[in-house]
Design an enzyme around this catalytic site. Sequence first.
Site, mmCIF file in Angstrom:
data_model
loop_
_atom_site.group_PDB
_atom_site.id
_atom_site.type_symbol
_atom_site.label_atom_id
_atom_site.label_comp_id
_atom_site.label_asym_id
_atom_site.label_seq_id
_atom_site.Cartn_x
_atom_site.Cartn_y
_atom_site.Cartn_z
ATOM 1 N N GLY A 70 15.937 -46.506 -42.837
ATOM 2 C CA GLY A 70 15.368 -47.307 -43.919
ATOM 3 C C GLY A 70 13.887 -47.528 -43.732
ATOM 4 O O GLY A 70 13.253 -46.889 -42.896
ATOM 5 N N ASN A 71 13.332 -48.424 -44.513
ATOM 6 C CA ASN A 71 11.910 -48.752 -44.392
ATOM 7 C C ASN A 71 11.683 -50.234 -44.684
ATOM 8 O O ASN A 71 12.616 -50.951 -45.029
ATOM 9 C CB ASN A 71 11.068 -47.846 -45.304
ATOM 10 C CG ASN A 71 11.409 -48.039 -46.768
ATOM 11 O OD1 ASN A 71 11.131 -49.088 -47.354
ATOM 12 N ND2 ASN A 71 12.046 -47.037 -47.364
ATOM 13 N N ARG A 72 10.454 -50.673 -44.523
ATOM 14 C CA ARG A 72 10.151 -52.103 -44.586
ATOM 15 C C ARG A 72 9.813 -52.629 -45.971
ATOM 16 O O ARG A 72 9.340 -53.747 -46.100
ATOM 17 C CB ARG A 72 8.963 -52.419 -43.667
ATOM 18 C CG ARG A 72 9.258 -52.227 -42.208
ATOM 19 C CD ARG A 72 8.063 -52.686 -41.377
ATOM 20 N NE ARG A 72 8.164 -52.182 -40.023
ATOM 21 C CZ ARG A 72 8.928 -52.722 -39.082
ATOM 22 N NH1 ARG A 72 9.652 -53.790 -39.369
ATOM 23 N NH2 ARG A 72 8.972 -52.198 -37.877
#
Length: 237
Positions: free
Chosen positions: A29-31
Amino acid sequence: VSEGPLAGRRVVVSAGGTREALDPVRYLGNRSSGRMGVALAAAARDRGAEVVLLACAMDVGPPAGVQVVPTPDATALELAVAEELFERQADVLVMAAAVADFRPARVEESKIKKQGEDEGLVLELERTPDILAGAVERRDAERAAGGPDPVIVGFAAETGDDGASVLEHARAKLARKGVDLLVANEVGVDTTFGKDSATVHLLGADGSERTVGPAPKTELAEAVWDAVQALPTPART
Ligand code: C5P
């Protein structure tokens, strides 16, 4: 019946970050917090639009009064964009979601197990489709055939040593992506991801440029819709 400059318009906003499954319990995932997309959806709603929020993973809840379609990964998001923008004929697509550029080449059916004591794990990743570029391509083909002609807005997170080089990257990306409006985020040490304020450059395909911020994302969202409304729209009345 709603009122406002976007009354009668159907707008689609993607928000948050995709999660690409590795196995039944893990993902890449990412932020992205989803704050920018949520602010854009709420602002469009307040301007009278009918809003569909394509919601990837978000730290914040969706705003009231918008239709929410969960789009956990790039595959789901690509399908939802096709459905909402082209089948249901939306007037505007804003791609504020942080879509993974790579995803696991295989999704394991059961949880990946640890092997020997000291053994690491090598993951094979494949490229995801560029959903924004695909939408522009299909829109341009349909426009050429006399079909609907929705406005498409892209985002870019750019780094640079000074404002000028961020802008230069953004101008190049605007041309490459073929979008009507590019919202370029200045990625700094303590800005953008997960924060409530940011600085953005709004670049129109008509050559218009405007820098907004540092300002709260609610204010940036208003500036984005102002820019969308100011685009030349000969075929879109
Ligand atoms: O090329 P770059 O990833 O910087 O472009 C960012 C823009 O493209 C964003 O609007 C993002 O939502 C979109 N994007 C996409 N599909 C991808 C990667 C990015 O639609 N696979």
